[in-house]
Design a protein around this motif. Structure first.
Motif, short mmCIF file in Angstrom:
data_model
loop_
_atom_site.label_atom_id
_atom_site.label_comp_id
_atom_site.label_asym_id
_atom_site.label_seq_id
_atom_site.Cartn_x
_atom_site.Cartn_y
_atom_site.Cartn_z
N ALA A 244 0.97 -1.24 0.03
CA ALA A 244 0.03 -0.05 0.05
C ALA A 244 0.70 1.30 0.00
CB ALA A 244 -0.98 0.03 1.20
N GLY B 132 1.50 3.46 -3.26
CA GLY B 132 0.83 4.48 -3.79
C GLY B 132 -0.37 3.80 -5.04
N ASP B 133 -1.34 4.79 -5.28
CA ASP B 133 -2.38 3.99 -6.51
C ASP B 133 -2.67 5.27 -7.05
OD1 ASP B 133 -4.34 3.03 -7.61
OD2 ASP B 133 -5.40 2.37 -5.69
N TRP B 134 -2.75 5.27 -8.53
CA TRP B 134 -2.99 6.27 -9.34
C TRP B 134 -4.58 6.50 -9.04
CZ3 TRP B 134 0.18 9.96 -10.73
CH2 TRP B 134 1.64 9.67 -10.78
N ALA C 125 -6.55 6.38 -6.65
CA ALA C 125 -6.52 7.19 -5.23
C ALA C 125 -6.12 8.49 -5.63
CB ALA C 125 -5.84 6.68 -4.26
N LEU C 126 -5.16 8.76 -6.16
CA LEU C 126 -4.54 10.35 -6.71
C LEU C 126 -5.76 10.92 -7.62
CD1 LEU C 126 -2.58 12.43 -6.37
CD2 LEU C 126 -1.48 11.53 -8.64
N GLY D 263 -11.12 7.92 -2.58
CA GLY D 263 -9.69 7.50 -3.04
C GLY D 263 -8.87 7.05 -1.89
N LEU D 264 -9.19 7.51 -0.63
CA LEU D 264 -8.46 6.88 0.30
C LEU D 264 -8.43 5.34 0.56
CD1 LEU D 264 -8.38 9.84 3.01
CD2 LEU D 264 -6.36 9.23 1.32
N SER E 36 -6.99 3.47 -2.06
CA SER E 36 -5.42 3.35 -1.92
C SER E 36 -5.14 2.24 -0.91
CB SER E 36 -4.92 4.55 -1.47
OG SER E 36 -5.02 4.90 -0.07
N GLU E 37 -5.98 1.94 0.04
CA GLU E 37 -5.89 1.02 1.00
C GLU E 37 -6.34 -0.60 0.47
OE1 GLU E 37 -7.60 2.06 4.68
OE2 GLU E 37 -5.97 3.75 4.99
#
Length: 175
Positions: free
Chosen positions: A84, A87-89, A91-92, A125-126, A129-130
């Protein structure tokens, strides 16, 4: 040129250097724009050019620190992120959409609703990301209500207590 104790070249250095240079360019453009703002004293002796100068100085400091770090080894204390932490695009994208829609809609639908929408998209988004499911309609309604519960007191504090005008839905500024 490797960092002390490193066995291979650091792949983050070109990106870090580009970010540092980019921060310096944005700081220079912001300072150039701030120089054109008249500095007549406003609230509490602070003119309208104060905040752009503060942001410009902060960006310049960050840019200088990033470039200094590249010149002295770049990210030499950091391990490669995994899981995790990578990062995750998606989520961004969700968080960015929330911030952009907030800025675009704040004068149309008012502070409270636009901030609530920003909250809904940022939480989505958060969660993404998780690796959690982003939620169904029921969860989205809960997030929207939570956003309203958070933004309504902020709106009241700014408009009533601090006498700062924020966009509202009605002519009186309150929903």
């Amino acid at each position: 040129m490797n960092a002390p104790g490193a066995s291979s070249p650091n792949p983050h250095r070109p990106g870090q250097l580009a970010m540092g240079i980019g921060a310096l360019i944005v700081a220079a453009v912001l300072a150039w724009g701030a120089a054109a703002i008249p500095s007549d004293a406003g609230y509490a002796g602070v003119g309208p050019d104060f905040l752009p100068w503060v942001v410009s100085a902060a960006l310049a400091a960050c840019g200088v620190m990033l470039i200094r770090e590249v010149l002295t080894g770049g990210y030499r204390q950091m391990e490669e992120p995994s899981g995790a932490a990578r990062g995750d695009w998606r989520a961004l994208a969700w968080v960015s959409a929330g911030v952009l829609l907030n800025a675009a809609l704040i004068t149309t639908i008012g502070f409270i609703l636009s901030c609530s929408l920003c909250f809904v998209l940022a939480v989505r988004g958060l969660r993404a990301s998780e690796g959690k499911p982003i939620g169904d309609l029921r969860q989205t309604v809960k997030d929207a209500v939570t956003g309203i519960v958070i933004s309504a007191p902020v709106f009241w504090l700014f408009t009533k207590l601090l006498a700062v005008n924020l966009p509202g839905i009605t002519a009186s500024g309150w929903i």
